[in-house]
Design an enzyme around this catalytic site. Structure first.
Site, short mmCIF file in Angstrom:
data_model
loop_
_atom_site.label_atom_id
_atom_site.label_comp_id
_atom_site.label_asym_id
_atom_site.label_seq_id
_atom_site.Cartn_x
_atom_site.Cartn_y
_atom_site.Cartn_z
CB SER A 221 -0.88 -0.01 1.27
OG SER A 221 -1.66 1.15 1.37
N GLY A 222 0.26 2.35 -0.39
CA GLY A 222 0.82 3.68 -0.18
C GLY A 222 2.27 3.86 -0.62
CG ASP B 21 1.82 -5.26 3.25
OD1 ASP B 21 2.10 -4.10 2.92
OD2 ASP B 21 0.95 -5.52 4.12
CG ASP C 98 3.55 -8.71 11.91
OD1 ASP C 98 4.42 -7.87 12.25
OD2 ASP C 98 2.39 -8.65 12.35
CB VAL C 99 8.12 -5.73 9.87
CG1 VAL C 99 8.05 -5.67 8.36
CG2 VAL C 99 7.19 -4.71 10.52
CE1 TYR D 26 3.17 7.07 12.21
CE2 TYR D 26 3.33 9.47 12.26
CZ TYR D 26 3.44 8.28 11.57
OH TYR D 26 3.80 8.28 10.24
CB THR E 59 -0.89 6.61 1.78
OG1 THR E 59 -0.96 6.87 3.19
CG2 THR E 59 0.37 7.22 1.20
N PRO E 60 -3.66 5.43 1.98
CG PRO E 60 -4.19 3.27 1.25
CD PRO E 60 -3.18 4.38 1.06
CG MET E 61 -1.18 6.13 7.93
SD MET E 61 0.59 6.18 8.27
CE MET E 61 0.96 4.45 8.49
N1 LIG Z 1 0.83 8.80 4.75
C1 LIG Z 1 1.46 9.76 5.40
O1 LIG Z 1 0.99 10.93 5.45
C2 LIG Z 1 2.79 9.49 6.05
C3 LIG Z 1 3.51 10.58 6.56
C4 LIG Z 1 4.73 10.36 7.17
C5 LIG Z 1 5.22 9.07 7.28
N2 LIG Z 1 4.49 8.03 6.78
C6 LIG Z 1 5.07 6.69 6.96
O2 LIG Z 1 5.23 6.05 5.71
C7 LIG Z 1 5.15 4.63 5.89
C8 LIG Z 1 4.15 4.08 4.90
O3 LIG Z 1 2.88 4.64 5.22
P1 LIG Z 1 1.68 4.72 4.18
O4 LIG Z 1 1.10 6.07 4.30
O5 LIG Z 1 2.11 4.19 2.87
O6 LIG Z 1 0.67 3.71 4.91
P2 LIG Z 1 -0.31 2.58 4.36
O7 LIG Z 1 -1.20 2.26 5.50
O8 LIG Z 1 -0.89 2.98 3.06
O9 LIG Z 1 0.68 1.35 4.08
C9 LIG Z 1 1.34 0.69 5.12
C10 LIG Z 1 1.57 -0.76 4.71
O10 LIG Z 1 2.32 -1.39 5.74
C11 LIG Z 1 1.78 -2.66 5.98
N3 LIG Z 1 2.06 -3.05 7.36
C12 LIG Z 1 1.58 -2.48 8.49
N4 LIG Z 1 2.02 -3.14 9.56
C13 LIG Z 1 2.81 -4.15 9.10
C14 LIG Z 1 3.55 -5.18 9.72
N5 LIG Z 1 3.54 -5.33 11.06
N6 LIG Z 1 4.25 -6.04 8.95
C15 LIG Z 1 4.23 -5.93 7.60
N7 LIG Z 1 3.53 -4.98 6.95
C16 LIG Z 1 2.83 -4.10 7.69
C17 LIG Z 1 0.28 -2.50 5.74
O11 LIG Z 1 -0.36 -3.76 5.49
C18 LIG Z 1 0.28 -1.57 4.54
O12 LIG Z 1 0.31 -2.30 3.32
C19 LIG Z 1 4.78 4.42 7.36
O13 LIG Z 1 5.93 4.16 8.11
C20 LIG Z 1 4.20 5.75 7.77
O14 LIG Z 1 4.31 5.98 9.15
C21 LIG Z 1 3.30 8.19 6.17
#
Ligand SMILES: NC(=O)c1ccc[n+]([C@@H]2O[C@H](COP(=O)([O-])OP(=O)(O)OC[C@H]3O[C@@H](n4cnc5c(N)ncnc54)[C@H](O)[C@@H]3O)[C@@H](O)[C@H]2O)c1
Length: 240
Positions: free
Chosen positions: A10-11, A31, A52-53, A144, A179-181
């Site tokens: 994702s994302g 993932d 799972d990480v 967070y 992103t979905p987050m």
């Molecule tokens: N979206 C934002 O605005 C934003 C801003 C700053 C930082 N980030 C960081 O960027 C990174 C990616 O975020 P995103 O926005 O793409 O989120 P997202 O939710 O779209 O994608 C996260 C992915 O990580 C996977 N995941 C979650 N926990 C997991 C685990 N324990 N083991 C394996 N896979 C796991 C999920 O299944 C998902 O596919 C994250 O670290 C997030 O904190 C995001």
């Protein structure tokens, strides 16, 4: 190059897998969501791995699968992450622990498993995903922001530990990214306006705009960059 991306379903992780594949990398898409990992991997001609990480054995197996399939691992991008928004006084301690486990311990486990191979190979690239919240806290971010501050220092510590082995470690700090987050916050007009008010570029990042920077740090071109924190935040942190 042979690259392993976590959170590839994702994302930002999915975009990173796409950018790396477009430049010619063979990409292992990790993932915990099996279907999502498979979908990204199919799209980039990569190898899907469900893990799972936070599970050391699963992480080790993911790196082993990479080496079995492609013979080596040149770069890892630790994009798997979770966010929770809750006032600190109401935050369930188990949720606090889980956010740290995924964002900090998960990044450590993946980086260390890959580094053991990279040390044997003579070098590699590790890119961790922090956040603008690695250095600033917003309300409701006791878990967070602490986790992302931890990712920032993890990157520095690993960079120092592994420099003698030719492994660079850097941390990207995304700002608000579409992103979905972040769909919940960006989908609510009031929260969206409040978030973007602090962003000089006035819009969220596209996931690919974060992925391009991750890909640079995961490339030979970034050979003298290590221990760095690189915000990719539309100028958010520049406003102080
Ligand atoms: N979206 C934002 O605005 C934003 C801003 C700053 C930082 N980030 C960081 O960027 C990174 C990616 O975020 P995103 O926005 O793409 O989120 P997202 O939710 O779209 O994608 C996260 C992915 O990580 C996977 N995941 C979650 N926990 C997991 C685990 N324990 N083991 C394996 N896979 C796991 C999920 O299944 C998902 O596919 C994250 O670290 C997030 O904190 C995001």
């Amino acid at each position: 190059m042979i690259s392993l991306v976590t959170g590839a379903g994702s994302g930002i992780g999915a975009a990173t897998a796409q950018v790396l594949a477009a430049r010619g990398d063979r990409v292992v898409c990790v993932d915990r969501d099996e279907a999502a990992a498979r979908e990204t991997a199919t799209g980039v001609g990569g190898l899907p791995v469900t893990a799972d990480v936070t599970d050391p054995a699963a992480v080790e197996a993911a790196v082993e699968a990479t080496v079995r399939a492609f013979g080596r691992v040149d770069a890892v991008a630790c994009c798997a992450g979770v966010e929770v928004n809750e006032a600190a006084q109401r935050l369930d301690p188990r949720v606090f622990d889980r956010v740290l486990a995924v964002n900090v311990t998960g990044s450590f486990l993946v980086a260390a498993a890959a580094a053991r191979r990279m040390i044997a190979q003579g070098g590699g690239r590790v890119v961790l995903v922090g956040s603008a919240n690695s250095v600033v806290a917003l309300p409701g971010q006791a878990a967070y922001a602490v986790s992302k501050g931890g990712v920032l220092m993890l990157g520095r510590a690993l960079a120092v530990d592994w420099a003698p082995y030719g492994i660079t470690v850097n941390v990207v700090g995304p700002g608000v990214t579409d992103t979905p987050m972040s769909a919940g916050s960006l989908g609510d007009p009031e929260r969206r306006a409040r978030l973007l008010d602090g962003v000089p570029l006035g819009r969220p990042a596209r996931p690919a705009e974060i992925a391009e920077v991750i890909a640079f740090l995961a490339s030979p071109a970034a050979s003298y960059v290590t221990g760095a924190f690189l915000p990719v935040d539309g100028g958010w942190l520049a406003r102080g």
